[in-house]
Design a protein around this motif. Sequence first.
Motif, PDB file in Angstrom:
ATOM      1  N   ALA A 113       2.926   1.755  -3.327  1.00 22.78           N
ATOM      2  CA  ALA A 113       2.124   2.310  -4.413  1.00 22.78           C
ATOM      3  C   ALA A 113       2.128   3.837  -4.404  1.00 22.78           C
ATOM      4  O   ALA A 113       1.829   4.458  -5.431  1.00 22.78           O
ATOM      5  N   ARG A 114       2.473   4.439  -3.298  1.00 24.47           N
ATOM      6  CA  ARG A 114       2.496   5.894  -3.201  1.00 24.47           C
ATOM      7  C   ARG A 114       3.849   6.486  -3.582  1.00 24.47           C
ATOM      8  O   ARG A 114       3.994   7.707  -3.678  1.00 24.47           O
TER       9      ARG A 114
ATOM     10  N   THR B  36      -5.903  -6.236  -1.899  1.00 20.91           N
ATOM     11  CA  THR B  36      -5.998  -4.936  -2.571  1.00 20.91           C
ATOM     12  C   THR B  36      -4.727  -4.101  -2.411  1.00 20.91           C
ATOM     13  O   THR B  36      -4.441  -3.245  -3.257  1.00 20.91           O
ATOM     14  N   ASP B  37      -3.947  -4.312  -1.348  1.00 23.78           N
ATOM     15  CA  ASP B  37      -2.666  -3.617  -1.226  1.00 23.78           C
ATOM     16  C   ASP B  37      -1.714  -4.057  -2.330  1.00 23.78           C
ATOM     17  O   ASP B  37      -1.040  -3.225  -2.955  1.00 23.78           O
TER      18      ASP B  37
ATOM     19  N   ALA C   4       0.438   0.724  -9.846  1.00 24.71           N
ATOM     20  CA  ALA C   4       1.188   1.972  -9.749  1.00 24.71           C
ATOM     21  C   ALA C   4       2.452   2.006 -10.600  1.00 24.71           C
ATOM     22  O   ALA C   4       2.981   3.092 -10.872  1.00 24.71           O
TER      23      ALA C   4
ATOM     24  N   GLN D 242      -2.642  -5.348  -5.209  1.00 21.32           N
ATOM     25  CA  GLN D 242      -3.185  -4.849  -6.473  1.00 21.32           C
ATOM     26  C   GLN D 242      -2.782  -3.393  -6.710  1.00 21.32           C
ATOM     27  O   GLN D 242      -2.430  -3.004  -7.833  1.00 21.32           O
ATOM     28  N   GLN D 243      -2.822  -2.582  -5.670  1.00 25.25           N
ATOM     29  CA  GLN D 243      -2.457  -1.172  -5.843  1.00 25.25           C
ATOM     30  C   GLN D 243      -0.996  -1.016  -6.250  1.00 25.25           C
ATOM     31  O   GLN D 243      -0.666  -0.153  -7.079  1.00 25.25           O
TER      32      GLN D 243
ATOM     33  N   ASN E 202       0.833  -1.198   0.000  1.00 18.52           N
ATOM     34  CA  ASN E 202       0.000   0.000   0.000  1.00 18.52           C
ATOM     35  C   ASN E 202       0.869   1.250   0.000  1.00 18.52           C
ATOM     36  O   ASN E 202       0.593   2.235  -0.703  1.00 18.52           O
TER      37      ASN E 202
END
Length: 533
Positions: free
Chosen positions: A179-180, A239-240, A247, A242-243, A176
């Motif tokens: 992805a940032r 979902t973490d 990205a 997947q993100q 997560n």
Amino acid sequence: MKPVLPAPLLATRRQLLRLAGGAAVAALAVPSMVRPAFGQMNFLDYPFQLGVASGDPLPDGFVIWTRLAPRPLEADYGMAKEVILVNWEVSTDDQFKNIAAKGQAKAHPELGHAVHVEVTGLQPGRPYYYRFRCGGERSPQGVARTAPAAGAPLQKLRFGVVGCQNYEQGFFTAYNLLAREELDFVYHYGDYIYESGGRPFYFSRNTNRAEPTPRLTGLPESYSLDDYRRRYAVYKMDTDLQQAHMAASWITVWDDHEIVDNWVSDFDKDGTPPEIFRLRRAAAAQAYYEHMPLRRSSIPNGPDIQLFRRFAFGDLLDMHVLDTRQYRSDQPCNDGFRPACPAVDDPALTVMGDRQEAWLFDNMAKSTARWNSLAQQVMMMACDREPGPEDIRNMDSWDPYRVARKRLLRHLSDNNIRNTVVLTGDEHQNFAGDLKLDPMDQSTPVVATEFVVTSISSGGDGSDMRPNAKGMLAENPHIKLINDQRGYGICDVNHKRFEMEFKVLDKVTERGGKLSTRAKFAVDPKKPGVQKA
């Protein structure tokens, strides 16, 4: 509340007949409703539950991936045994107003309805957005960046290093956060899945005792293709994860747990006959290809899959991705952590195999990039694992393949290749250190640098250092850092330095772990060896 995606259902011919009886028979008999040569499926619910991904970036394009799986954990994953057409498009903007490329791909049942599109004709060194459509449904959109033109001037590059993501030993909080980050790509060094059956407890090297398993897959150990598909589905529905795929493009390679712990070549540690073990390898190789954004050149041939390959990023970095599993000689000295036996000096032992080694030596000798990186799996540095008089080595690393390792390091030295950075995983710890010309002789010169990046979740919550780490640092003066927290690495590369930032989490067995920088190290391209940044 549970998110987001409802329970999926695919409307096949048989289901329509069952649901609508004679009316469905009449409707299906109308010529305009007859199926074309390839299935045009209507989904009553979401088919893109496993997300999207991109990978293997080149200057003119990349691979985009998805897999149709409305019921990912069922034996048929909610799909009919038909070829399905999937529309895809790539845009220069995130609103998809300027389409750069588009087309249709066939999702084949033989490959689990996975889709691998090798997009070409794009501009080098820029971001693009991509998505899929099928049966009236649209996938999430991802972003991918093409590589700079080969040999073109490139000022800087920023990429992530990740791996070892045991679903049952922690949450994927690190993904997560990854992805940032603003990244050009992500290198995944392996252990994307863990094959073993679930247990309510796992052994923590940090606490040296059994700890409760944070979450369970609910799956038995994987042996068959269906087993491995279900395991990938559990991981991919996170979902973490997947993100992180959405990205940036990923460059992926496997390690051992994509098949079974500590396998090499045709051998597992349980002594399974090679002809039987190759059947398991074939199932695992197909499942790996089905779930990674790989090119057609990596479609498996039985148990064999082509994974070693090279990526060039302008004039700044040549990345040589190695496969240290398929071609390696069986671990000497009965594997495990133990004192070295005479077999460690056997010149016949190999890590890369003859073909891969020749490929690597040739590419590195011809490279004109500012930096060379060996993106691989198991620790190359020599490492005495036990402080005190006893010398304990990890037999599932380069340490017991001493002649092969020395041959590689001698090649770097003889060809004056002083700009090599080795990127490694497997250890579930962070290490930074120097690779000596003779790793068993501290008096020999440094010829390369190695950064070992910790796990995403494997090992559960860590601590700054394991109890024996200070003693290990004293026993191994060429190693400058040992850290036992989970997280990932960020590489910032320019023409003056190659910097590794080790980012770590305070916890992974619960959600909400906090990220911090544990250490930064840098390398000078003209002077191998690590320095604190």
